[in-house]
Design a protein around this motif. Sequence first.
Motif, PDB file in Angstrom:
ATOM      1  N   THR A 104      26.737  13.197  34.373  1.00 34.75           N
ATOM      2  CA  THR A 104      25.566  13.777  33.695  1.00 34.75           C
ATOM      3  C   THR A 104      25.971  14.754  32.597  1.00 34.75           C
ATOM      4  O   THR A 104      25.120  15.195  31.838  1.00 34.75           O
ATOM      5  N   ASP A 105      27.248  15.086  32.512  1.00 32.73           N
ATOM      6  CA  ASP A 105      27.738  15.931  31.425  1.00 32.73           C
ATOM      7  C   ASP A 105      28.156  15.111  30.208  1.00 32.73           C
ATOM      8  O   ASP A 105      28.532  15.678  29.185  1.00 32.73           O
ATOM      9  N   VAL A 137      24.305  11.015  27.986  1.00 29.77           N
ATOM     10  CA  VAL A 137      23.354  11.356  29.051  1.00 29.77           C
ATOM     11  C   VAL A 137      22.661  12.675  28.715  1.00 29.77           C
ATOM     12  O   VAL A 137      21.446  12.805  28.871  1.00 29.77           O
ATOM     13  N   LYS A 138      23.430  13.650  28.241  1.00 28.05           N
ATOM     14  CA  LYS A 138      22.832  14.941  27.868  1.00 28.05           C
ATOM     15  C   LYS A 138      21.786  14.764  26.765  1.00 28.05           C
ATOM     16  O   LYS A 138      20.713  15.354  26.816  1.00 28.05           O
ATOM     17  N   LEU A 175      18.642  13.088  28.309  1.00 30.20           N
ATOM     18  CA  LEU A 175      17.868  14.026  29.132  1.00 30.20           C
ATOM     19  C   LEU A 175      17.204  15.108  28.277  1.00 30.20           C
ATOM     20  O   LEU A 175      16.084  15.542  28.571  1.00 30.20           O
ATOM     21  N   LEU A 228      13.474  15.456  35.434  1.00 35.70           N
ATOM     22  CA  LEU A 228      14.849  15.433  34.926  1.00 35.70           C
ATOM     23  C   LEU A 228      15.856  15.260  36.058  1.00 35.70           C
ATOM     24  O   LEU A 228      16.847  14.524  35.908  1.00 35.70           O
ATOM     25  N   GLU A 284      18.479  12.193  36.383  1.00 33.38           N
ATOM     26  CA  GLU A 284      19.921  12.428  36.558  1.00 33.38           C
ATOM     27  C   GLU A 284      20.450  11.680  37.761  1.00 33.38           C
ATOM     28  O   GLU A 284      21.508  11.042  37.704  1.00 33.38           O
ATOM     29  N   GLU A 285      19.716  11.748  38.866  1.00 33.86           N
ATOM     30  CA  GLU A 285      20.148  11.066  40.091  1.00 33.86           C
ATOM     31  C   GLU A 285      20.169   9.557  39.880  1.00 33.86           C
ATOM     32  O   GLU A 285      21.109   8.880  40.297  1.00 33.86           O
ATOM     33  N   ALA A 344      23.173   8.654  37.749  1.00 36.02           N
ATOM     34  CA  ALA A 344      24.418   8.774  38.524  1.00 36.02           C
ATOM     35  C   ALA A 344      24.575   7.615  39.498  1.00 36.02           C
ATOM     36  O   ALA A 344      25.671   7.047  39.632  1.00 36.02           O
TER      37      ALA A 344
END
Length: 187
Positions: free
Chosen positions: A4-5, A9-10, A13, A32, A36-37, A40
């Motif tokens: 997520t970093d 992805v950032k 989001l 959010l 993210e989940e 992942a």
Amino acid sequence: MTITDHPLVKKYLAAVARESAGLSPERRNELLADLEEHIAVALAEGSAFGDDEIRAVLARLGDPRTIAATALGEELPAPQTSRGRTLALLGLLASTGPLMFFPPVLVPALIGAIWWLWAAPQWRSRDKVIGTVAALVPPLFVVSQWVVPAGAVNLGLGALFLPFALAVVALPAAAGVYLLRTARRPA
């Protein structure tokens, strides 16, 4: 660095967060976190974390505007509160102080003010407790005067009895001013 970093992805989001600015902060954070989940989990199923795989997962999730519009459509509208109803409630609450000298009128006014206060959506529970306690102090003061033996009617306050009694009468009005200042404004 977690998945997520990753910059893609950032960016995704951040776009969802920007598009869903109309949501309540709690609902937006929940959305959010769910995204993210999901990202992942979807990327964990694949073995590679390349840009192409990340773009494919994000494309399957959908456009950030579509996700935000769907979430905005699902959120219940905030309860509407009118300024007139708020002022009427606070007027009723403030009147419980002077009404302590008229118990037949005080009891229904007090019950109505407290019920209305707790049914109103524009205050937090803490503010409602403050308003309730302030409304209950004058009648409890009067009851305490009936319960105390006749020779000690002034509760040992002496010359301070009258100012103290006036402060007790004014307490619900002060609570009304406090509640007026802390009321959440309608959307």
